[in-house]
Each structure stands twice: as C-alpha cells, then as structure tokens.
Design a protein around this motif. Structure first.
Motif, PDB file in Angstrom:
ATOM      1  N   PHE B  79       0.821  -1.208   0.000  1.00 23.70           N
ATOM      2  CA  PHE B  79       0.000   0.000   0.000  1.00 23.70           C
ATOM      3  C   PHE B  79       0.859   1.265   0.000  1.00 23.70           C
ATOM      4  O   PHE B  79       1.767   1.400   0.841  1.00 23.70           O
ATOM      5  N   ASP B  80       0.564   2.155  -0.951  1.00 23.00           N
ATOM      6  CA  ASP B  80       1.243   3.447  -1.045  1.00 23.00           C
ATOM      7  C   ASP B  80       2.745   3.331  -1.320  1.00 23.00           C
ATOM      8  O   ASP B  80       3.475   4.311  -1.169  1.00 23.00           O
ATOM      9  N   GLU B 115      -7.750   1.684  -4.875  1.00 21.14           N
ATOM     10  CA  GLU B 115      -8.602   2.878  -4.954  1.00 21.14           C
ATOM     11  C   GLU B 115      -8.328   3.899  -3.856  1.00 21.14           C
ATOM     12  O   GLU B 115      -8.930   4.970  -3.863  1.00 21.14           O
ATOM     13  N   ARG B 116      -7.419   3.561  -2.920  1.00 15.77           N
ATOM     14  CA  ARG B 116      -7.279   4.442  -1.763  1.00 15.77           C
ATOM     15  C   ARG B 116      -6.303   5.586  -2.001  1.00 15.77           C
ATOM     16  O   ARG B 116      -5.266   5.705  -1.330  1.00 15.77           O
ATOM     17  N   GLY B 117      -6.612   6.375  -2.970  1.00 11.06           N
ATOM     18  CA  GLY B 117      -5.825   7.566  -3.279  1.00 11.06           C
ATOM     19  C   GLY B 117      -6.619   8.388  -4.267  1.00 11.06           C
ATOM     20  O   GLY B 117      -7.566   7.885  -4.856  1.00 11.06           O
ATOM     21  N   THR B 118      -6.260   9.655  -4.456  1.00 12.12           N
ATOM     22  CA  THR B 118      -6.969  10.452  -5.451  1.00 12.12           C
ATOM     23  C   THR B 118      -6.514  10.008  -6.835  1.00 12.12           C
ATOM     24  O   THR B 118      -5.483   9.368  -6.987  1.00 12.12           O
ATOM     25  N   GLU B 119      -7.318  10.369  -7.845  1.00 10.08           N
ATOM     26  CA  GLU B 119      -6.998   9.976  -9.223  1.00 10.08           C
ATOM     27  C   GLU B 119      -5.577  10.383  -9.588  1.00 10.08           C
ATOM     28  O   GLU B 119      -4.811   9.592 -10.120  1.00 10.08           O
ATOM     29  N   GLU B 120      -5.247  11.656  -9.260  1.00 16.18           N
ATOM     30  CA  GLU B 120      -3.971  12.176  -9.745  1.00 16.18           C
ATOM     31  C   GLU B 120      -2.788  11.580  -8.983  1.00 16.18           C
ATOM     32  O   GLU B 120      -1.759  11.262  -9.583  1.00 16.18           O
ATOM     33  N   TYR B 121      -2.930  11.396  -7.656  1.00 19.44           N
ATOM     34  CA  TYR B 121      -1.801  10.797  -6.930  1.00 19.44           C
ATOM     35  C   TYR B 121      -1.649   9.321  -7.257  1.00 19.44           C
ATOM     36  O   TYR B 121      -0.541   8.786  -7.227  1.00 19.44           O
ATOM     37  N   LEU B 123      -2.233   8.188 -10.278  1.00 20.35           N
ATOM     38  CA  LEU B 123      -1.527   8.201 -11.569  1.00 20.35           C
ATOM     39  C   LEU B 123      -0.028   8.351 -11.333  1.00 20.35           C
ATOM     40  O   LEU B 123       0.792   7.698 -11.970  1.00 20.35           O
ATOM     41  N   TYR B 152      -2.028   3.762 -15.222  1.00 22.29           N
ATOM     42  CA  TYR B 152      -3.480   3.895 -15.289  1.00 22.29           C
ATOM     43  C   TYR B 152      -4.077   4.280 -13.937  1.00 22.29           C
ATOM     44  O   TYR B 152      -5.295   4.309 -13.781  1.00 22.29           O
ATOM     45  N   LYS B 154      -5.851   4.299 -10.648  1.00 22.80           N
ATOM     46  CA  LYS B 154      -6.800   3.331 -10.091  1.00 22.80           C
ATOM     47  C   LYS B 154      -7.934   3.024 -11.056  1.00 22.80           C
ATOM     48  O   LYS B 154      -8.942   2.461 -10.676  1.00 22.80           O
ATOM     49  N   SER B 155      -7.760   3.425 -12.332  1.00 24.63           N
ATOM     50  CA  SER B 155      -8.891   3.335 -13.263  1.00 24.63           C
ATOM     51  C   SER B 155      -9.157   1.923 -13.770  1.00 24.63           C
ATOM     52  O   SER B 155     -10.207   1.664 -14.322  1.00 24.63           O
ATOM     53  N   ARG B 156      -8.193   0.996 -13.620  1.00 26.27           N
ATOM     54  CA  ARG B 156      -8.414  -0.353 -14.156  1.00 26.27           C
ATOM     55  C   ARG B 156      -8.150  -1.425 -13.103  1.00 26.27           C
ATOM     56  O   ARG B 156      -7.170  -2.168 -13.189  1.00 26.27           O
ATOM     57  N   HIS B 162     -14.185  -3.529  -2.562  1.00 26.42           N
ATOM     58  CA  HIS B 162     -13.548  -2.524  -1.705  1.00 26.42           C
ATOM     59  C   HIS B 162     -13.071  -3.179  -0.410  1.00 26.42           C
ATOM     60  O   HIS B 162     -13.577  -2.897   0.656  1.00 26.42           O
TER      61      HIS B 162
END
Lengths: 426, 180
Positions: B79-80, B115-121, B123, B152, B154-156, B162
């Motif tokens: 994670f992270d 999914e545990r982050g914003t879209e941009e971070y 990416l 990609y 968290k988009s794929r 969850h």
C-alpha cells in the motif's frame, strides 16, 4: 433561530463597489420570492407540456440557488387575486413575499415565448421585465436564462446556464461528457475508445481541457466544444490536471516529463510553455486564484500530499494544510478565501473546507465511501463532486455547508466533475 | 462431344483425388483395437498415448495471442509503496530471463493502484511503480529501448471490490508485449 452572517461574497463584489451581505437565518436565504402559477397560452400538447417544464425548471433553479427563498404553495394559494397585468402586491406582501414573479409562456408555432415580470412587494414597483423566445427544444435553457436574469438583478453570479463536464463509462469506456448544472441534457463529447480523464472547463464556456489516452499515453488536449475540434497541448510523460486562467489565456497543468510531476504554464496563443515548480515530489492539481495572482496546488514534497500556495510565477511556495497526512484535489472558491479538498483520514476520503483567513477547517462529508474531485460552482455556493456511496461512482452536488445533497447521474460510473467557471471581472 | 469427354475426365480425376484424401485421414489415426484384431496377435498391455509437445514460437502468434499466454507475470506492491518487494523479485527475474530469450520483444509496463488515493496521486504512484519495475529489469540487463511505461492509476482494477483482498490484487504492475 441562530443568525449566521455570511461575508464570503464581500471580496467578490468589491470590484463593483457594491457591498452585499447576504443574511442567512438558519440556512434560509433572504429574498422571499412568490411565484404564482404561470399563465400559459398554448394549444398543442407539446407546447403545453413544454410550458410546464419551463415553470418547473424555473422553480427548481430558484429553490436550488440559496439566494431565493420561494414561498410555499400554501402561502401562494392564500392570494386569490391574480391579475397578471397588475398583481395585488399588497396581498403578496401580507403573505411574506419580498418580490413577486409573474411568468407567462406563449406558443408561437414551433417557438415559445417566456415573459417574466418581477415586482417589489414592498415598494409596489415593477422592477424587472425579461422576455425569451426560442424553439421548444430549448425550453429548459429559456427557464435557466430567466433565472440568471433574476440572479444578475440581485447582484449574483448567473449560474443556472452553466454546465458540468465529467467522465462516464456508461457506454463501455471512460469518455468525456457534459450536462446542465441540474443534471439534465447529458451529452457525450468524445468517441476515442481510449480513456479520457480529469476535465477542466474554461471561463468562456467553450473549451474543456482534459487528458486522453487515445494514443496510449496520457496526453493533454483542449476540446473546443462548439467547433468539435481537439487541440493537442502536451505530450511526452503524463500530462494531467489542467486549469484555465480566469482570462482563458493560459493553462496550468502537471507533467511527469521531467521525471516526476511538475507544474507548467502554457500560453494558449503563443503555444509556449514554462515550468513553474522544481521539487522532488509530485506537484499536481494547480488552480489559479480568482485574482490570477496565486496558484494553489498539491505536492508530496514533504512526504505525503499536502496543499501549497505559490505566486503565479512559481515563487514563494508555502504550505497551507497541516492537519492529516493526505490532502489533495483542491479547488479554490471564487471568493478567494475558501478551499475545498479531499483528505484521507483513517483510510476514508472526505471533503473538507479550509478558510484561508482564519485557518478554520470544516468537514463536509462523512461515511465509508470515497468522495473525490470537489469543484465549486461559479458563485461558490455549491459544490460538485463524485462519490461511490451508492455503489458505483456518481456525481453529486451539495451546498457550501453540506446541505441539499443531490445525485445528478445514474448510468454507469460517473466521475471527475468540473463545473464551468465564470470570470466576474470581465 | 470432345468437351464433354474432357469435362467427364476432369470430374473423375477430382473424385479420385477426394477419395484419396479421405483414405489418408483414416490412415492417420488407426484404432489400436482393430489393428490387433487384423493381425490376430494377442496384446496384453494397452499402448499409452505418445506424449506430443509442439514447440511454440511467438513468431507464429499474434500479439494478442502472445499476451494471452501470460509469459510475463504481473507483480504486486504494498500500500502506497512503489519499491519492488523481495517476494516479487523472483517473478521479475523470470520475466527478465524470458525477455533475454526473446531479444526482439518490446514491452509496456503498466502501473496500477488500489482505490485508496486520489486519481492524480494514483496516476503518479502507478508511474513510480512502472518506473521501479523498468529500472529493475534494466539492472538485470534488459535494454531500456525495449521498455515503455504507462500509469493507469486506479482506473483499471482487477478486482472491483472494496476490501483488503481486492486492494492487494489491484496494486500491481502488468506486462504487455507490444512488439515481437
């Protein structure tokens, strides 16, 4: 009842040398408006139902605004005399109305005319008259235009004709869409079969900057929506999180071309770009301040994502968030004082609002679900964001205080909303 | 008259050819039982099927087929984090060996996140993961020109749920063969 004074729009209107203080009593706005049933002059079923939709959309706009407080049907029913040419303003005043709106919709072949007259119930004066004429299919736009005229009359930002851009996978893969602020007229704009993401509206309402994977890599484009034309802005590395300057002449964005994400400024006319940040972290989501002098952004240069403000030339970055270990996706309110952002606390993603003047932080959402990509309405009274609280990601709007939550989408996943901006300084 | 004769002969020839083909097919798989019966010899033990392994060449396959075979295995992350976990290194070493055996192959490394982050971070994190994998393969002797990367975010997700199990699956780097 607790009185709450909201001064947040003071700075916004100072340019017009007109100080407006909106007094809100327990969340109820000040302008009490009576809207008796519209007068409809139509014969075809199509025109009659269109007239009904105009009235409903207009009423919904007023109820949504937080500027107006429409009188209830019960109170309106108390006023018996309804002479459209000369309303009984004394009677309206007696049921608590400050202003009265008389609406009339007329059928003119394939067209409709929507006439609105606004009266002051206290001074008994006629104060505003507006008429809109258009094809039946533009009935909702006519309603929103009328609502905008009322907002403008009371010195407010006209938001009812603004749109929201977003990403949806309802047709299989993530593509760019737009819709009216109230969720109506959802329309697909891209057909790339690649993946689109993170759109941002311009202030003139004609451009949307967004990232597209249509060529395999996340490249940055501007869609000129009324020309149906795409303009490539940046490629090489990943290019994401664009933001138009208030005058629409520049675009800020983040690019990983230098090795990690750094913020760039792109001149839309000369097509030249300049790098603004030089850090070891990922510098993302740049947002212009409403006065165009500062840039708000997020960076993990300190080890975890935090929010920073720097001068528009990239100098003097200073950190503004100190609570929590993950603060990202900020948006700057048009008043310049409030910042909404996503914070990860105990593994949950909720929306928070920071007041720069007082450093006060307010939590706006709660629960186990993800709440992401918050974006202010152009008047700063509403917030659009995406959340998977109902299972799939959907787009929601709520007021600045977390009230009046509404879901705008339902088909597929819908995310990354961007509310059209308006530059009031023009 | 002549034409008809020629036509008739041609037809006869074709029929013979067809007949030959059929015969050949029968020859290819002679049923063991029948053979025994014909020769009249006694067989105490049944013959076992001869193991046949065809050598596969990626040259004969389309990129889509190659990628379906899963020659290159995905790896997972904490994670992270974007450092290569010790338990994932043997997978990358295997992948590198395969790449060395197929020196013309070019690959795309996809970085993915939970999914545990914003879209941009996410990416950004996905890109760091893809880069970490690329650097590890380079350190094993794979040429940098053979490797492209993409994130990609968290988009794929592989697993849309969850929970911890899904998140662990979704934090990954995938390998896509883009040239053979």
């Amino acid at each position: 009842m607790r009185k709450i004074l909201i001064f947040m729009f003071l700075s916004l209107f100072s340019f017009s040398q007109q100080e407006i203080t909106i007094r809100i009593k327990g969340g109820i706005p000040a302008i009490r408006i009576a809207v008796p049933p519209f007068i409809v002059r139509a014969t075809t079923q199509q025109a009659i139902s269109a007239a009904k939709e105009i009235e409903e959309a207009f009423r919904a706009d007023l109820a949504f605004s937080r500027v107006f407080d429409p009188l209830s049907r019960d109170l309106i029913a108390l006023v018996k005399d309804r002479n459209p040419e000369k309303p009984d303003l004394k009677a309206w005043e007696s049921v608590g109305a400050s202003v009265v709106f008389i609406g009339k919709v007329e059928e003119k072949g394939e067209y409709l005319r929507f006439v609105g007259k606004l009266y002051d119930a206290r001074s008994k004066n006629f104060i505003l008259g507006k008429s809109f004429y258009g094809k039946i299919k533009y009935r909702r736009l006519m309603a929103h235009r009328m609502g905008d005229e009322l907002l403008k009359y009371f010195g407010q930002v006209p938001i009812f004709t603004t749109k929201i851009a977003f990403i949806s996978d309802r047709d299989g893969n993530r593509e760019l869409y737009i819709m009216d602020y109230d969720g109506m007229n959802q329309m697909r704009l891209t057909y790339t079969k690649g993946m689109e993401m993170l759109p941002a509206w311009s202030h003139n309402g004609e451009m949307i900057a967004y990232t597209s994977f249509r060529k395999g890599n996340p490249d940055l484009y501007i869609r000129h929506i009324y020309q149906g034309r795409d303009e490539l802005v940046a490629r090489g590395g990943s290019n994401i999180t664009p933001d138009f300057s208030p005058d629409d002449k520049f675009l800020l964005y983040s690019s990983s071309l230098p090795g990690n994400y750094e913020i760039y400024i792109y001149n839309l006319r000369t097509k030249q770009r300049r790098r603004l940040t030089f850090s070891y972290g990922s510098d993302l989501t740049p947002k212009w301040s409403p006065d165009e002098e500062k840039i708000l952004f997020s960076s993990d240069r300190s080890g975890s994502p935090q929010l920073y403000i720097m001068d528009s030339d990239g100098k003097n970055p200073r950190r503004i968030t100190f609570q929590g270990s993950y603060n990202a996706s900020p948006d700057w309110a048009p008043d310049g004082d409030r910042i909404i952002y996503v914070s990860r606390v105990l593994g949950r993603f909720n929306l928070y609002m920071l007041f720069l003047s007082t450093s006060q932080v307010i939590k706006l959402t709660s629960g186990m679900a993800m709440n992401e990509n918050p974006c202010f309405s152009p008047d700063g009274r509403h917030i659009v964001f995406s959340s998977n609280r109902s299972g799939k990601y959907q787009i929601y709007i709520m007021d600045y205080d977390g009230k009046n939550l509404r879901q705008l989408t339902s088909k597929g996943n819908n995310l990354m909303p961007s509310w059209q901006k308006i530059n009031y300084r023009r | 008259m002549k034409k008809i004769t020629v036509g008739f002969l041609a037809l006869l020839f074709l029929m013979t050819l067809g007949g030959c083909k059929k015969k050949e097919k029968v020859k290819v798989i002679p049923p063991a039982e029948k053979q025994v019966a014909k020769t009249g010899e006694e067989v105490k033990e049944k013959p076992i099927p001869k193991p046949v392994v065809q050598e596969e060449s990626i040259e004969d396959m389309s990129l889509e087929e190659i990628n379906k075979k899963g020659y290159l295995q995905r790896i997972h992350f904490d994670f992270d984090k974007y450092n290569i976990r010790e338990d994932q290194k043997p997978i990358l070493i295997k992948n590198a060996e395969w790449l060395k055996a197929h020196p013309t192959v070019k690959i795309l490394i996809e970085g993915h996140c939970d999914e545990r982050g914003t879209e941009e971070y996410n990416l950004a994190l996905g890109e760091k993961r893809a880069k970490a994998v690329r650097d590890f393969l380079i350190s094993l002797g794979i040429s940098p020109d053979r490797i492209k990367i993409v994130s990609y975010g968290k988009s794929r997700p592989l697993d849309p749920r969850h929970n911890e199990e899904a998140w662990a699956k979704n934090r990954r780097a995938e390998f896509v063969i883009i040239a053979k």
